[in-house]
Enzyme design. Structure first.
Site, short mmCIF file in Angstrom:
data_model
loop_
_atom_site.label_atom_id
_atom_site.label_comp_id
_atom_site.label_asym_id
_atom_site.label_seq_id
_atom_site.Cartn_x
_atom_site.Cartn_y
_atom_site.Cartn_z
N ILE A 255 -2.01 -9.09 -0.14
CA ILE A 255 -3.08 -10.07 -0.73
C ILE A 255 -2.49 -10.07 -2.16
O ILE A 255 -3.09 -11.08 -2.76
CB ILE A 255 -4.48 -9.67 -0.75
CG1 ILE A 255 -5.26 -10.82 -0.89
CG2 ILE A 255 -4.77 -8.40 -1.22
CD1 ILE A 255 -6.72 -10.71 -0.36
N GLY B 141 0.82 -1.15 -0.05
CA GLY B 141 -0.11 0.02 0.05
C GLY B 141 0.87 1.33 0.11
O GLY B 141 2.09 1.12 -0.03
N LYS C 267 -12.88 2.51 11.78
CA LYS C 267 -11.48 3.18 12.55
C LYS C 267 -11.94 3.40 14.00
O LYS C 267 -11.19 3.19 14.76
CB LYS C 267 -10.94 4.26 11.85
CG LYS C 267 -10.54 4.09 10.62
CD LYS C 267 -9.09 3.07 10.76
CE LYS C 267 -8.47 2.70 9.64
NZ LYS C 267 -7.28 1.59 9.71
N TYR D 74 -15.43 3.49 6.67
CA TYR D 74 -14.31 3.66 6.97
C TYR D 74 -13.96 4.31 8.32
O TYR D 74 -13.40 3.83 9.25
CB TYR D 74 -13.48 4.41 5.89
CG TYR D 74 -11.99 4.67 6.29
CD1 TYR D 74 -11.57 5.98 6.34
CD2 TYR D 74 -11.02 3.58 6.19
CE1 TYR D 74 -10.31 6.33 6.62
CE2 TYR D 74 -9.67 4.11 6.44
CZ TYR D 74 -9.32 5.22 6.85
OH TYR D 74 -7.84 5.77 7.05
C1 VAH Z 1 -8.62 8.42 3.22
N1 VAH Z 1 -6.18 8.73 3.11
O1 VAH Z 1 -8.55 9.44 2.46
C2 VAH Z 1 -7.26 8.22 3.91
C3 VAH Z 1 -7.04 8.89 5.28
C4 VAH Z 1 -7.78 10.88 6.56
C5 VAH Z 1 -7.75 10.26 5.40
O2 VAH Z 1 -7.52 8.06 6.40
O3 VAH Z 1 -9.74 7.79 3.31
#
Ligand code: VAH
Length: 315
Positions: A35, A11, A145, A141
């Protein structure tokens, strides 16, 4: 030297962090896992093709190499996660729980797992966001988190797993392209400035976001993991920051080097994601607990990236 496993080694962060860790621990002591099939120059250390959702395979890799530390970076980022929320939740959460459970069972030395400013949400104070505050993320996302931070603190408090975490801002590097993030504009803009001289930004020109140059992110990550356990007082995830800027400001900074460069703005769905995140964060806890200090401001970052990317693209 510890034996280290980097999950998500191909990544944007993983590719540069793997190199940095191999410089510290020795090439043979850092196993790159992803992966995806091997890519780029991997001759400087061992590689494992690994689906981190397969708990048994993860355990086999840890046993095979005698792994003592795991940097678990694999995740689906904010923008991409919205197109497949269920899989994003499954990958981001189940993989973390697999790693935490393995760390408990095998009494691994340390685990590193990245959170993000995406764990904050629309009702979080926008300016100088505190370490402890309202957190109501509205992307999968961000929700993963926030939940992941709670799992990390739970495994530390209940089982003594030494897991450490940073709430990364947008990470800006040029050696590996990002995938599926909302802050990716701040990487793409440099490629387009050199390749075409023009860039269409998917955010409004006045959209402020906390950002960090990749070298600072790697420094913060390794400094946190190497810190004496007693100095790591936050076991959910530390705010870390370096700079905040808007698309208009980075365009002006690039134009100091490439005067003919121009940008246009066509906000898309990612504008709403960016609007739900802080403009800047308070990282005093990281600075006081384990001595965090950033090195790159906007001018130094822009100068470094344009020079490095220019070489890379002309190579
Ligand atoms: C995103 N680069 O844009 C990531 C990051 C704060 C953003 O976690 O999803």
């Amino acid at each position: 030297m510890s034996k280290v496993l980097v999950i998500g080694a191909f990544g944007q962060l993983g590719s540069e962090l793997t190199t940095a860790l191999r410089n510290i621990h020795g090439g043979e002591n850092v196993v790159a896992a992803d992966i995806r099939d091997p890519q780029g120059d991997l001759s400087d250390g061992p590689f494992e093709k690994l689906d981190v959702l397969n708990e048994k395979d993860l355990g086999r890799v840890v046993d095979r190499h005698g792994i003592q530390q795991i940097y678990h970076l694999a995740a689906i980022l904010s923008a991409k996660g919205e197109s497949n929320p269920k899989f994003a939740w499954q990958l981001n959460m189940d993989s973390l729980i697999n790693v935490l459970e393995l760390a408990k069972e095998k009494r691994l030395e340390k685990i590193y797992w990245p959170s993000s400013i995406a764990a904050f949400g629309p009702n979080t104070p926008k300016e100088n966001t505190p370490q402890n505050t309202v957190m109501d993320p509205n992307t999968i996302y961000g929700i993963s988190k926030l939940a992941g931070e709670r799992w990390c603190e739970y495994y530390f408090e209940k089982y003594g797993v030494d897991v450490r975490s940073l709430r990364y801002p947008g990470l800006i590097g040029y050696k590996a392209k990002p995938g599926g993030g909302t802050t990716d504009y701040a990487v793409d803009i440099f490629y387009k400035a050199i390749e075409t001289g023009r860039y269409e930004c998917f955010l409004r020109p006045d959209t402020y976001l906390p950002m960090m140059y990749m070298d600072d992110a790697i420094k913060a990550t390794i400094d946190l993991v190497e810190a004496d356990p007693g100095r790591v007082k936050v076991r959910s995830s530390y705010n870390v920051s370096a700079l905040s800027f808007s698309p208009a400001e980075i365009v002006d900074e690039i134009k100091k080097h490439l005067p003919a460069f121009s940008a246009t703005y066509a906000p898309d769905f990612r504008q709403e994601i960016a609007d739900s995140w802080p403009n800047s964060v308070d990282d005093r806890a990281a600075r006081e607990d384990w001595g965090w200090r950033h090195d790159y401001d906007l001018a130094k970052m822009t100068d470094t990236i344009l020079a490095g990317l220019g070489e890379l693209l002309n190579a």
